[in-house]
Design an enzyme around this catalytic site. Structure first.
Site, PDB file in Angstrom:
ATOM      1  N   ASP A  38      37.376  42.779  53.396  1.00 30.80           N
ATOM      2  CA  ASP A  38      36.557  42.124  52.385  1.00 30.80           C
ATOM      3  C   ASP A  38      35.488  41.263  53.054  1.00 30.80           C
ATOM      4  O   ASP A  38      35.699  40.753  54.158  1.00 30.80           O
ATOM      5  CB  ASP A  38      37.468  41.261  51.493  1.00 30.80           C
ATOM      6  CG  ASP A  38      36.815  40.889  50.181  1.00 30.80           C
ATOM      7  OD1 ASP A  38      35.728  41.429  49.871  1.00 30.80           O
ATOM      8  OD2 ASP A  38      37.386  40.057  49.454  1.00 30.80           O
ATOM      9  N   GLY A  39      34.371  41.102  52.355  1.00 20.36           N
ATOM     10  CA  GLY A  39      33.335  40.178  52.827  1.00 20.36           C
ATOM     11  C   GLY A  39      32.109  40.838  53.438  1.00 20.36           C
ATOM     12  O   GLY A  39      31.235  40.144  53.950  1.00 20.36           O
ATOM     13  N   ASN A  86      35.789  49.912  42.084  1.00 22.04           N
ATOM     14  CA  ASN A  86      34.516  49.781  42.816  1.00 22.04           C
ATOM     15  C   ASN A  86      33.400  50.681  42.257  1.00 22.04           C
ATOM     16  O   ASN A  86      32.234  50.511  42.605  1.00 22.04           O
ATOM     17  CB  ASN A  86      34.691  50.059  44.315  1.00 22.04           C
ATOM     18  CG  ASN A  86      35.358  48.923  45.064  1.00 22.04           C
ATOM     19  OD1 ASN A  86      36.026  49.127  46.070  1.00 22.04           O
ATOM     20  ND2 ASN A  86      35.171  47.691  44.590  1.00 22.04           N
ATOM     21  N   TRP A  87      33.763  51.633  41.379  1.00 24.40           N
ATOM     22  CA  TRP A  87      32.712  52.464  40.749  1.00 24.40           C
ATOM     23  C   TRP A  87      31.790  51.618  39.900  1.00 24.40           C
ATOM     24  O   TRP A  87      30.694  52.048  39.547  1.00 24.40           O
ATOM     25  CB  TRP A  87      33.342  53.565  39.872  1.00 24.40           C
ATOM     26  CG  TRP A  87      34.199  54.522  40.626  1.00 24.40           C
ATOM     27  CD1 TRP A  87      35.562  54.589  40.605  1.00 24.40           C
ATOM     28  CD2 TRP A  87      33.771  55.576  41.511  1.00 24.40           C
ATOM     29  NE1 TRP A  87      36.008  55.599  41.432  1.00 24.40           N
ATOM     30  CE2 TRP A  87      34.924  56.228  41.997  1.00 24.40           C
ATOM     31  CE3 TRP A  87      32.517  56.026  41.959  1.00 24.40           C
ATOM     32  CZ2 TRP A  87      34.880  57.294  42.890  1.00 24.40           C
ATOM     33  CZ3 TRP A  87      32.466  57.092  42.851  1.00 24.40           C
ATOM     34  CH2 TRP A  87      33.642  57.709  43.308  1.00 24.40           C
ATOM     35  N   ARG A 212      44.012  37.445  46.843  1.00 24.22           N
ATOM     36  CA  ARG A 212      44.539  38.275  45.751  1.00 24.22           C
ATOM     37  C   ARG A 212      44.785  39.686  46.254  1.00 24.22           C
ATOM     38  O   ARG A 212      44.296  40.075  47.319  1.00 24.22           O
ATOM     39  CB  ARG A 212      43.631  38.312  44.522  1.00 24.22           C
ATOM     40  CG  ARG A 212      42.190  38.164  44.727  1.00 24.22           C
ATOM     41  CD  ARG A 212      41.372  38.496  43.496  1.00 24.22           C
ATOM     42  NE  ARG A 212      40.058  38.802  44.022  1.00 24.22           N
ATOM     43  CZ  ARG A 212      39.176  37.872  44.350  1.00 24.22           C
ATOM     44  NH1 ARG A 212      39.439  36.601  44.120  1.00 24.22           N
ATOM     45  NH2 ARG A 212      38.021  38.206  44.887  1.00 24.22           N
TER      46      ARG A 212
END
Ligand code: FPP
Length: 261
Positions: A38-39, A86-87, A212
């Site tokens: 992530d990020g 993510n779509w 999360r």
């Protein structure tokens, strides 16, 4: 997997102040490490770059994570690359990611051959654009005989979708009389998950400080140790992996029981 200690020491030369190979017990390396990468977007935006540049930089971190995992003798490295949610991202970013997955995988096939890495996917890859799906299938075919580490990419993956799919498959078998309702147990459910046959992750790493699960491996992470680092994925290095493993090795895993005296 076997660790080549000479190669590992070479790979981990030039240690920073706070961590070195001596800080981890090589006899207690987790078998399966999973990473929520992530990020990427924030890493790029902090540099005044387009978000997509963060994903490009993230590929370098991923290549290093694969090599690090092979050197440390992991059995399985899995990473969350694209979720069923993510779509919803801008079409341009989705298209870019699908293209990046395909080109990266093709480019990295020699590394997988060299390191004897076997590819696997978690998620519904049938629903991906044809170019990406074709490359993924080629990757599966080309690495099917490899006997080293398994590298699993979660793409178009969501844990709720995975569990729903497992329930549907089992219901079909029950309806067809192949399985009796009383024979539905945890092992049967597990055999219908994308992770069938793999050990559960012992360590889950999430970068960028978010705490999360984001619909990731909800079944498989039941007893997994979490390690959250503020480091953005494009900055995640072999040293961060050691920091995560050092933290993991300091935990007392009880699996719902008690620690014996
Ligand atoms: C999360 O960062 C990252 C992704 C959704 C994509 C991950 C993809 C890569 C690292 C490229 C890897 C390539 C292959 C072959 C798998 P984010 O966009 O959610 O970042 P943000 O939270 O800062 O917006």
């Amino acid at each position: 997997m076997q660790i080549d200690e000479k190669k590992l020491a070479e790979y981990y030369s030039g240690a920073p102040d706070d961590i070195s190979l001596d800080d981890v017990d090589l006899t207690r390396i987790p078998r399966h490490v999973s990473i929520i990468m992530d990020g990427n977007g924030r890493w790029a935006q902090a540099r005044g770059l387009d978000r997509t540049k963060g994903h490009v930089a993230g590929v370098d971190s991923l290549r290093e994570a694969v090599t690090t995992s092979v050197r440390l003798g992991l059995d399985v490295l899995s990473v969350y690359a694209f979720s069923t949610e993510n779509w919803k991202r801008p079409q341009r970013e989705v298209d870019m990611l699908m293209h990046l997955f395909a080109t990266t995988l093709l480019k990295e096939l020699p590394l997988f051959h060299q390191e004897n890495v076997r590819l696997r996917f978690f998620g519904d890859i049938e629903a991906l654009p044809a170019q990406t799906r074709n490359v993924f299938e080629e990757g599966l075919d080309e690495t099917a005989d490899h006997t080293g580490m398994t590298f699993a990419l979660a793409v178009n993956y969501g844990a709720r979708a995975e569990l729903t799919r497992a329930a549907r498959l089992i219901a079909q078998d029950v309806a067809a009389g192949i399985v009796q309702p009383q024979d539905v147990d945890q092992a049967l459910v597990e055999s219908h998950l994308y992770t069938a046959g793999l050990p559960d992750p012992e360590l889950l790493i999430r970068t960028s400080g978010e705490q999360r699960l984001s619909n990731y491996l909800l079944w498989q992470l039941a007893y997994t140790e979490f390690y959250v680092t503020p480091v953005m994925w494009p900055d995640f290095s072999r040293w961060d992996m050691l920091r995560a493993i050092r933290s993991f090795q300091g935990r007392h895993r009880r699996f719902g029981g008690v620690v014996s005296a």
